[in-house]
Design a protein around this motif. Structure first.
Motif, PDB file in Angstrom:
ATOM      1  N   SER A  73      33.131  41.334  27.667  1.00  0.00           N
ATOM      2  CA  SER A  73      34.092  40.789  26.700  1.00  0.00           C
ATOM      3  C   SER A  73      34.627  39.421  27.118  1.00  0.00           C
ATOM      4  N   ALA A  74      34.558  39.101  28.421  1.00  0.00           N
ATOM      5  CA  ALA A  74      35.077  37.822  28.908  1.00  0.00           C
ATOM      6  C   ALA A  74      34.082  36.687  28.716  1.00  0.00           C
ATOM      7  N   ALA A  75      32.837  37.010  28.383  1.00  0.00           N
ATOM      8  CA  ALA A  75      31.791  35.993  28.273  1.00  0.00           C
ATOM      9  C   ALA A  75      31.437  35.733  26.811  1.00  0.00           C
ATOM     10  N   PRO A  76      31.370  34.469  26.377  1.00  0.00           N
ATOM     11  CA  PRO A  76      31.025  34.143  24.984  1.00  0.00           C
ATOM     12  C   PRO A  76      29.510  34.249  24.735  1.00  0.00           C
ATOM     13  N   VAL A  77      29.004  35.463  24.787  1.00  0.00           N
ATOM     14  CA  VAL A  77      27.564  35.675  24.692  1.00  0.00           C
ATOM     15  C   VAL A  77      27.018  35.259  23.332  1.00  0.00           C
ATOM     16  N   ASP A  78      27.783  35.467  22.265  1.00  0.00           N
ATOM     17  CA  ASP A  78      27.286  35.199  20.912  1.00  0.00           C
ATOM     18  C   ASP A  78      26.806  33.759  20.741  1.00  0.00           C
ATOM     19  N   GLY A  79      27.461  32.809  21.393  1.00  0.00           N
ATOM     20  CA  GLY A  79      27.104  31.403  21.206  1.00  0.00           C
ATOM     21  C   GLY A  79      26.097  30.872  22.208  1.00  0.00           C
ATOM     22  N   ALA A  80      25.526  31.740  23.036  1.00  0.00           N
ATOM     23  CA  ALA A  80      24.631  31.290  24.101  1.00  0.00           C
ATOM     24  C   ALA A  80      23.170  31.374  23.687  1.00  0.00           C
ATOM     25  N   ASP A  81      22.362  30.466  24.200  1.00  0.00           N
ATOM     26  CA  ASP A  81      20.914  30.545  24.019  1.00  0.00           C
ATOM     27  C   ASP A  81      20.279  31.477  25.044  1.00  0.00           C
ATOM     28  N   GLY A 102      23.043  48.355  35.614  1.00  0.00           N
ATOM     29  CA  GLY A 102      22.051  48.049  34.591  1.00  0.00           C
ATOM     30  C   GLY A 102      22.620  47.957  33.195  1.00  0.00           C
ATOM     31  N   ASP A 103      23.910  48.219  33.035  1.00  0.00           N
ATOM     32  CA  ASP A 103      24.510  48.209  31.693  1.00  0.00           C
ATOM     33  C   ASP A 103      24.635  46.797  31.122  1.00  0.00           C
ATOM     34  N   LEU A 104      24.931  45.823  31.959  1.00  0.00           N
ATOM     35  CA  LEU A 104      25.013  44.446  31.470  1.00  0.00           C
ATOM     36  C   LEU A 104      23.639  43.966  31.018  1.00  0.00           C
ATOM     37  N   LEU A 105      22.612  44.323  31.760  1.00  0.00           N
ATOM     38  CA  LEU A 105      21.248  43.978  31.357  1.00  0.00           C
ATOM     39  C   LEU A 105      20.921  44.581  30.000  1.00  0.00           C
ATOM     40  N   SER A 106      21.218  45.858  29.819  1.00  0.00           N
ATOM     41  CA  SER A 106      20.921  46.523  28.544  1.00  0.00           C
ATOM     42  C   SER A 106      21.640  45.853  27.388  1.00  0.00           C
ATOM     43  N   ALA A 107      22.926  45.523  27.576  1.00  0.00           N
ATOM     44  CA  ALA A 107      23.695  44.878  26.511  1.00  0.00           C
ATOM     45  C   ALA A 107      23.126  43.497  26.198  1.00  0.00           C
ATOM     46  N   ALA A 108      22.716  42.765  27.234  1.00  0.00           N
ATOM     47  CA  ALA A 108      22.152  41.431  27.025  1.00  0.00           C
ATOM     48  C   ALA A 108      20.836  41.505  26.263  1.00  0.00           C
ATOM     49  N   LEU A 109      19.977  42.452  26.613  1.00  0.00           N
ATOM     50  CA  LEU A 109      18.689  42.586  25.934  1.00  0.00           C
ATOM     51  C   LEU A 109      18.868  42.966  24.469  1.00  0.00           C
ATOM     52  N   GLU A 110      19.885  43.741  24.174  1.00  0.00           N
ATOM     53  CA  GLU A 110      20.136  44.161  22.792  1.00  0.00           C
ATOM     54  C   GLU A 110      20.505  42.998  21.885  1.00  0.00           C
ATOM     55  N   THR A 111      20.962  41.877  22.462  1.00  0.00           N
ATOM     56  CA  THR A 111      21.319  40.720  21.630  1.00  0.00           C
ATOM     57  C   THR A 111      20.079  39.992  21.101  1.00  0.00           C
ATOM     58  N   SER A 151      17.814  23.757  29.560  1.00  0.00           N
ATOM     59  CA  SER A 151      18.593  23.074  28.528  1.00  0.00           C
ATOM     60  C   SER A 151      19.269  24.120  27.648  1.00  0.00           C
ATOM     61  N   GLY A 152      20.083  23.647  26.720  1.00  0.00           N
ATOM     62  CA  GLY A 152      20.777  24.571  25.832  1.00  0.00           C
ATOM     63  C   GLY A 152      22.024  25.138  26.482  1.00  0.00           C
ATOM     64  N   THR A 153      22.512  26.248  25.941  1.00  0.00           N
ATOM     65  CA  THR A 153      23.744  26.867  26.429  1.00  0.00           C
ATOM     66  C   THR A 153      23.425  28.178  27.123  1.00  0.00           C
ATOM     67  N   VAL A 154      24.182  28.476  28.175  1.00  0.00           N
ATOM     68  CA  VAL A 154      23.934  29.686  28.947  1.00  0.00           C
ATOM     69  C   VAL A 154      25.252  30.372  29.286  1.00  0.00           C
ATOM     70  N   VAL A 155      25.205  31.677  29.324  1.00  0.00           N
ATOM     71  CA  VAL A 155      26.308  32.492  29.825  1.00  0.00           C
ATOM     72  C   VAL A 155      25.774  33.307  30.993  1.00  0.00           C
TER      73      VAL A 155
END
Length: 317
Positions: free
Chosen positions: A10-18, A28-37, A75-79
């Protein structure tokens, strides 16, 4: 998802990241959530087993390539998200590698129990980012969130014939247990394996047929940096059984901040598998930890060959 992982997410602006870079992810939960995006996900946790699981799940991994080299020219945006590393050296490695990679925008959110956070972590992150602030707490947890990458580069620490990449154990210095182990090795090693080699301090300066292995990518990179052959795998899983005459083992005994004497079991099993007939294992351990029984359950002959105020070296065959 546990409370800490939920807070980090919730602290990371994942929606706006490339791209999402997952740093330290023991569950492994953060990995799973990231892959689901559906975004590009890069997994840079140094643990071999977790990295292989991430690769199988569809993420890219930095693996045993230095992170600053792996990300160079991005390049681009990263979280970047993850659990806060225990080592300030590992934190500096992550921060400099990601901030200096070339992304146009970077946000790094790393979380931990409040009692494990320190102002020195703010200072380290502040060397790579313009803004570093603590998130709102959730229970006993909090994140440090950094943004605004500075023009920085990563340089490993060097000293005493050693190189420390990231959070390798003992940094660029030999540790006391490893030095006692090295002093107890026989003059004729034959085909030699340094199991769980760390920064390579036990094997430095040895001549002949020397192989090193470790499950931690930082350790592998550190050992290779002093010119030694080193595999990144799970307890020598990529090595041929019964192929070494002498094995040196300086095992970990902490899981995070907790002493865990069971961590040696997997490495002892691997040592028995990799020893050639007539070969010997040399194991160093903190004298107060009851490792000898674990060794005797796997080897017919076990004897003490060295001891000082803190450490004991056993020879097993």
């Amino acid at each position: 998802m546990r409370t800490l992982d939920s807070l980090i997410w919730s602290a990371a602006p994942v929606d706006g990241a490339d791209m999402v870079v997952v740093c330290e992810d023991p569950t492994g939960d953060l990995l799973s959530a990231a892959l689901e995006t559906g975004k590009q996900v890069v997994f840079v946790d140094p643990d071999y087993r977790r990295a292989q699981a991430a690769l199988a799940a569809g993420a890219s991994i930095a693996g045993d390539t230095r992170l600053d080299e792996f990300l160079a020219g991005s390049s681009g945006t990263v979280v970047a998200i993850g659990e806060m590393p225990k080592s300030l050296a590992r934190l500096d490695y992550l921060a400099r590698s990601i901030a200096g990679a070339g992304f146009s925008e970077v946000t790094m959110a790393l979380g931990a129990n409040n009692k494990h956070l320190s102002r020195s972590m703010n200072t380290v992150m502040g060397e790579s980012f313009v803004d570093v602030a603590a998130s709102l707490g959730r229970g006993k947890f909090r994140c440090l969130v950094a943004s605004g990458p500075k023009e920085v580069a990563y340089e490993p620490v060097r000293g005493e014939g050693l190189v420390a990449v990231g959070g390798v154990f003992s940094g660029a210095k030999p540790d006391f247990g490893g030095e006692l182990l090295r002093s107890a090795l026989p003059g004729s090693l034959g085909r030699f394996l340094d199991m769980g080699c760390g920064n390579g301090s036990v094997s430095r300066f040895l001549k002949g047929d020397v192989t090193c292995t470790d499950s931690d990518a930082d350790a592998v990179l550190s050992t290779r940096a002093i010119g030694l052959e080193c595999t990144w795998d799970d307890a020598g899983s990529r090595l041929i059984p019964a192929s070494f005459d002498t094995i040196a083992l300086n095992p970990p005994f902490h899981d995070g901040t907790t002493v865990d004497a069971t961590l040696v079991q997997h490495l002892l099993d691997a040592s028995r598998r990799l020893l050639a007939p007539g070969g010997s294992l040399y194991l160093v351990h903190n004298s107060h930890l009851r490792y000898r029984g674990e060794v005797e359950r796997r080897f017919a002959r076990v004897e003490q060959v060295a001891r000082d105020a803190r450490y004991t070296v056993l020879r097993a065959s």
